[in-house]
Design an enzyme around this catalytic site. Structure first.
Site, PDB file in Angstrom:
ATOM      1  N   SER A   2       0.864  -1.179   0.000  1.00 20.40           N
ATOM      2  CA  SER A   2       0.000   0.000   0.000  1.00 20.40           C
ATOM      3  C   SER A   2       0.900   1.228   0.000  1.00 20.40           C
ATOM      4  O   SER A   2       2.098   1.123   0.349  1.00 20.40           O
ATOM      5  CB  SER A   2      -0.836  -0.003   1.286  1.00 20.40           C
ATOM      6  OG  SER A   2      -1.469   1.245   1.494  1.00 20.40           O
TER       7      SER A   2
ATOM      8  N   TYR B  65      -2.206  -1.449  10.443  1.00 18.25           N
ATOM      9  CA  TYR B  65      -2.176  -1.520   8.975  1.00 18.25           C
ATOM     10  C   TYR B  65      -0.839  -1.009   8.448  1.00 18.25           C
ATOM     11  O   TYR B  65      -0.196  -1.641   7.606  1.00 18.25           O
ATOM     12  CB  TYR B  65      -3.342  -0.698   8.415  1.00 18.25           C
ATOM     13  CG  TYR B  65      -3.558  -0.834   6.929  1.00 18.25           C
ATOM     14  CD1 TYR B  65      -4.296  -1.901   6.412  1.00 18.25           C
ATOM     15  CD2 TYR B  65      -3.051   0.109   6.035  1.00 18.25           C
ATOM     16  CE1 TYR B  65      -4.515  -2.020   5.045  1.00 18.25           C
ATOM     17  CE2 TYR B  65      -3.263  -0.009   4.675  1.00 18.25           C
ATOM     18  CZ  TYR B  65      -3.996  -1.076   4.179  1.00 18.25           C
ATOM     19  OH  TYR B  65      -4.218  -1.195   2.820  1.00 18.25           O
TER      20      TYR B  65
END
Ligand code: NAD
Length: 261
Positions: free
Chosen positions: A143, A156
């Site tokens: 990401s 995350y």
């Protein structure tokens, strides 16, 4: 040597691929000729129907194998059950947003397990199969949060930075073999989940769709446009091509300029 993106005969496993980016990647790999294994933790008729539809559309073999990527043994069993793995796409992922003192420990554990540890287990099981086949591609879906941070996304961001590190180690351990390992770092991608958030955001901010997308949702994405699941799939196909045979241990950002800021 001619440069080809023909993946006919290659066997791909994509974790977390009954929706969103994983399904988009499976579609593009199948379009390029690869046989695909779809996965998620559910085992519903519609999951298996997705595989049947991919097989019918692209003339490849496709199957769906249910396996919970929060369970290391299940991750390894997925690869064993598939029986072959030339292309491994570690895509399964979840999100939870809270300040660190309020972040539920079980949410931290689940994110680290699904977004990071699963890739360790699947890679451990897949590398011997790639070595036996004499060719392999490991593609980890990280990401923009694998390279930058945002508040309230501790688990995350930690997991995505972690998977970038795992990608580098995988690349170094396979560097002299015809195997590569890379991470794709998407910015904001228009998936069904993201699409579903737009009406709520419009209401909260009292804005029309275009304004809320540009000014709120894509505030950190300089292109002010979502990336698409097809673009993620196309990037994965490129990483599987001969043109990418010397690309290993790196990250490819598909983020509309997010990480250039
Ligand atoms: P999504 O929710 O549509 O897809 C996640 C997939 O993972 C689903 O198929 C889901 O069923 C599966 N999954 C969840 N828990 C699982 C488990 N325990 N076992 C097996 N499968 C499980 O979301 P998405 O946006 O397509 O996300 C896919 C990946 O892309 C994730 O790793 C996410 O972090 C990453 N990503 C997404 C974006 C974005 O904007 N959508 C941006 C950057 C990175």
């Amino acid at each position: 040597m001619s440069i080809t993106t023909d993946l006919a005969g290659k066997k791909a496993i994509i974790t977390g691929s009954n929706s969103g980016i994983g399904l988009g990647i499976a579609q593009e790999l199948a379009r390029a000729g690869a046989d695909v294994v779809l996965n998620s933790f559910t085992d519903r008729p519609e999951d298996h129907a997705l595989a049947e539809s991919l097989a019918a559309t692209h003339g490849v073999r496709a199957r769906y194998i249910a396996a919970d990527m929060s369970d290391g043994a299940a991750c390894r069993a997925l690869i064993a059950q598939a029986g072959a793995c030339d292309i491994l796409v570690n895509n399964a992922g979840i999100q939870h947003v809270a300040a660190i003192p309020d972040f539920a420990p079980e949410k931290w554990d689940a994110i680290i397990a699904i977004n990071l540890s699963s890739a360790f287990h699947t890679t451990a099981a897949a590398l011997p199969l790639m070595r036996a086949a004499g060719w392999g591609r490991v593609i980890n879906i990280a990401s923009a949060h694998g390279l930058t941070a945002s508040p309230f996304k501790s688990a995350y961001v930690a997991a995505k930075h972690g998977i970038v590190g795992l990608t580098k180690v995988t690349a170094l351990e396979t560097a002299e073999e015809p195997i590569t390992a890379n991470a794709i770092c998407p910015g904001y991608v228009l998936t069904p989940l993201v699409e579903a958030q737009i009406p709520d955001q419009m209401k909260t901010h009292n804005m029309d769709r275009d304004t809320v997308v540009r000014e709120v949702m894509l505030a950190r994405q300089p292109s002010r446009d979502f990336a698409t699941v097809e673009q993620m799939g196309g990037t994965a196909v490129f990483l599987c091509s001969d043109a990418a045979a010397q690309i290993t241990g790196t990250t490819i950002s598909v983020d509309g300029g997010w990480t250039a800021l």
